[in-house]
Design a protein around this motif. Structure first.
Motif, short mmCIF file in Angstrom:
data_model
loop_
_atom_site.label_atom_id
_atom_site.label_comp_id
_atom_site.label_asym_id
_atom_site.label_seq_id
_atom_site.Cartn_x
_atom_site.Cartn_y
_atom_site.Cartn_z
N VAL A 168 46.75 28.59 35.03
CA VAL A 168 47.78 28.61 36.22
C VAL A 168 47.67 27.48 37.06
O VAL A 168 48.94 27.07 37.71
CB VAL A 168 47.66 29.91 37.09
N ASN A 169 46.72 26.63 37.24
CA ASN A 169 46.53 25.49 37.98
C ASN A 169 47.41 24.50 37.54
O ASN A 169 47.72 23.30 38.37
CB ASN A 169 45.14 25.18 38.41
N ILE A 170 47.55 24.13 36.31
CA ILE A 170 48.18 23.07 35.70
C ILE A 170 49.72 22.76 36.19
O ILE A 170 50.09 21.89 36.75
CB ILE A 170 48.20 23.17 34.20
N PRO A 171 50.44 24.04 36.20
CA PRO A 171 51.81 23.65 36.68
C PRO A 171 51.87 23.39 38.21
O PRO A 171 52.70 22.73 38.56
CB PRO A 171 52.66 25.02 36.23
N ILE A 172 50.80 24.03 38.97
CA ILE A 172 50.92 23.81 40.26
C ILE A 172 50.43 22.06 40.48
O ILE A 172 51.12 21.69 41.37
CB ILE A 172 49.78 24.67 40.85
N ILE A 173 49.62 21.63 39.77
CA ILE A 173 49.48 20.30 39.89
C ILE A 173 50.57 19.63 39.69
O ILE A 173 51.11 18.60 40.23
CB ILE A 173 48.16 19.74 39.12
N HIS A 174 51.16 19.91 38.40
CA HIS A 174 52.37 18.94 37.89
C HIS A 174 53.47 19.19 38.91
O HIS A 174 54.29 17.97 39.16
CB HIS A 174 52.71 19.62 36.56
N TYR A 175 53.69 20.04 39.57
CA TYR A 175 54.94 20.25 40.30
C TYR A 175 54.60 20.16 41.57
O TYR A 175 55.80 20.28 42.75
CB TYR A 175 55.83 21.54 39.88
N SER A 176 53.34 19.87 41.93
CA SER A 176 53.24 19.93 43.50
C SER A 176 53.87 18.78 44.38
O SER A 176 54.25 18.94 45.48
CB SER A 176 51.68 19.73 43.77
N VAL A 177 54.16 17.54 43.78
CA VAL A 177 54.85 16.74 44.39
C VAL A 177 56.41 17.03 44.43
O VAL A 177 57.12 16.41 45.43
CB VAL A 177 54.63 15.25 43.66
N GLU A 178 56.75 18.02 43.69
CA GLU A 178 58.28 18.45 43.82
C GLU A 178 58.49 19.48 44.81
O GLU A 178 59.42 19.57 45.66
CB GLU A 178 58.86 18.56 42.40
N TRP A 179 57.32 20.50 44.92
CA TRP A 179 57.34 21.67 45.43
C TRP A 179 57.15 21.38 46.97
O TRP A 179 57.90 21.81 48.07
CB TRP A 179 56.60 22.72 44.92
N TRP A 180 56.19 20.37 47.25
CA TRP A 180 56.03 20.32 48.71
C TRP A 180 56.18 18.81 48.90
O TRP A 180 55.57 17.86 48.05
CB TRP A 180 54.46 20.52 48.69
N ASN A 181 56.71 18.58 50.01
CA ASN A 181 56.92 17.20 50.31
C ASN A 181 55.79 16.46 51.02
O ASN A 181 55.72 16.35 52.39
CB ASN A 181 58.10 17.27 51.23
N THR A 182 54.92 16.15 50.21
CA THR A 182 53.52 15.56 51.05
C THR A 182 53.63 14.03 50.47
O THR A 182 54.50 13.48 50.11
CB THR A 182 52.25 16.19 50.26
N LEU A 183 52.39 13.46 51.14
CA LEU A 183 52.27 11.90 50.97
C LEU A 183 52.23 11.23 49.62
O LEU A 183 52.66 10.17 49.63
CB LEU A 183 50.45 11.67 51.69
N HIS A 184 51.88 12.17 48.53
CA HIS A 184 51.74 11.63 47.45
C HIS A 184 53.06 11.22 46.80
O HIS A 184 53.97 12.01 47.07
CB HIS A 184 50.87 12.69 46.66
#
Lengths: 262, 221
Positions: A168-184
């Motif tokens: 479950v963590n893999i899609p979270i990592i992959h989409y994290s830059v699109e779902w959350w507007n963070t520094l990365h």
């Protein structure tokens, strides 16, 4: 496909496959990594914003992509082991686990080294960094669970369940830059239609990505062979293999004795 | 149906016989929460800011302590083997056991939550959000946790390993739950976070019983 794959469920065939693939993987890894790294570090143009420090991308991005790729491969191996009861599938799963953990660590480390000049901090609790750190914990959990069992067949099954839960963590990592507007920064190369990176920067990156993949393949074959030999010590073919090794060594030993004798 | 009811009643009965095991995780939770005002700062503003996170972290940690109880005794006295031999579908049996476990270990936590909210100076809006996330999130803790408990039940020293396996899996839940309470503190809507937690819960409810049954079979070898 099935007829072609099925023999590799036998440990001896899997061992032979590893032996055949290994030199190819090593050659591929050495060529791609040397071309990609030299091209990327010495000849690729400077980034207009980040200057030379963007060059760490040639280590950071391949290791980050493949840390996830290795986890997915591990989970697929676990699923194959569960569905078709292949012992070699569990063995390859556990062969990949430490390699993936090291890839994750490299990605985190180079990310921290890149983050220091760019963001002014070694570590920021940004979505992608945090989820990558969780990935490292997941790898460690799988390895620890495998190590906790005496019976390695049972250990493989248990670690496989945990590896699948962690997917479950893999899609979270992959989409994290699109779902959350963070520094990365957002995705640059995974947008195939229109990559937002100059081609002369992209090519060495892709070559290095391939090189990292070959390298992981090479190390996995070594570890898988070890795992097979360790687990199958009682089998005749392993004993024959060991006897062959010993006789080879024995034939070189008399020379050494002669020298010492003189 | 009466069989499942029997398992449920038996589990509840055993749980209330071992009162110490029921109360200890709650005491632990209360003490962890007490440490924060002493360790971080007793100022009401700080406590209000860190409060939801503290309650959730303490809930996860204390649930790890209580989690081991889920299958350990049944494994040791052989009832687990009897369940497997009984012909009842093992996923259904594990679902019933998880439900009983949730009732005895997390419902007391929910009952305790007004006290915790008062300790940490939470507003009413924040408290409502906290209770809603706990209601949706703690069954998820039970379901996912039971998979790892099933895997480690046959091991001698499962305790620390269980924490090592479960904490990374619980992190996404922690992030969404605390972000819901933070939104509530700012008077913003938090339906999105609740919906994500609910989605995770539904996914776990559909798949976890099968994973639990499989992991119990692996442990039973």
């Amino acid at each position: 496909m099935w007829k072609w794959l099925h023999p590799y469920a036998k440990t001896e065939r899997a061992y032979q496959l590893c032996l055949t693939l290994q030199p190819w993987f090593w050659v591929g890894a050495l060529t791609c990594l040397s071309i990609g790294t030299v091209w990327g570090l010495a000849f690729a143009p400077q980034d207009y914003q980040q200057g030379d420090s963007f060059r760490i991308i040639y280590i950071h991005v391949p290791s980050a992509i493949l840390s996830m790729g290795t986890y997915v491969a591990m989970a697929i191996a676990a699923l194959v082991g569960m569905v078709w009861q292949w012992r070699t599938a569990y063995m390859s799963m556990i062969a990949m686990a430490p390699i993936g953990a090291v890839m994750t660590f490299i990605a985190l480390f180079t990310g921290a080294a890149w983050g220091k000049p760019m963001w002014g901090a070694w570590w920021v609790w940004d979505a992608r960094l945090t989820s990558e750190l969780i990935l490292l914990f997941l790898y460690m959990g799988v390895i620890a669970l495998y190590g906790a069992f005496e019976d390695k067949q049972q250990a493989g099954k248990a670690a496989g369940v945990m590896a699948l839960v962690g997917v479950v963590n893999i899609p979270i990592i992959h989409y994290s830059v699109e779902w959350w507007n963070t520094l990365h920064q957002g995705a640059t190369i995974s947008k195939f239609d229109n990559p937002s990176i100059a081609p002369e920067m992209l090519w060495p990156l892709l070559i290095n990505l391939l090189g990292f993949a070959f390298f992981i393949g090479a190390v996995t074959t070594v570890r898988l062979r070890n795992e097979i030999v360790l687990r199958e010590l009682h089998r005749p073919w392993v004993q024959a293999l060991a006897a062959e090794k010993v006789s080879k060594q024995a034939s070189s030993v008399p020379n050494a004795n002669l020298k010492e004798g003189n | 149906m009466t069989l499942y009811h029997g398992i449920f009643k038996r589990d509840m009965h055993i749980a209330f016989k071992q009162k110490a095991e029921l109360v200890q995780p709650l005491m632990f939770l209360l003490m962890v929460v007490t440490l924060f005002p002493l360790g971080v700062s007793p100022s009401p503003d700080t406590l209000q800011r860190i409060g939801p996170g503290v309650i959730w972290i303490a809930a996860i940690l204390s649930s790890l302590m209580a989690m081991e109880r889920l299958f350990r005794d049944d494994f040791q006295d052989g009832s687990l083997e009897q369940y497997m031999l009984s012909g009842m579908p093992l996923p259904a049996v594990s679902a019933v056991k998880v439900a009983a476990h949730w009732l005895v270990s997390f419902v007391p936590l929910l009952l305790l939550s007004p006290l915790l909210a008062m300790f940490l100076n939470l507003t009413v809006d924040m408290y409502i959000a906290l209770v809603l996330t706990l209601l949706l999130g703690t069954p998820l803790l039970s379901l996912v946790g039971a998979i790892a408990v099933g895997l480690t039940v046959g091991l001698q020293k499962g305790g620390v390993l269980l924490a090592l396996l479960l904490i990374p899996v619980f992190i996404p839940l922690l992030i969404f739950a605390t972000s819901a309470v933070d939104s509530a503190a700012l008077q913003l809507p938090y339906h999105a976070q609740l919906a994500i937690i609910a989605a995770m819960l539904l996914l776990a409810a559909a798949l976890a019983p099968f994973a639990i049954a499989y992991s119990l079979k692996v442990s039973q070898n």
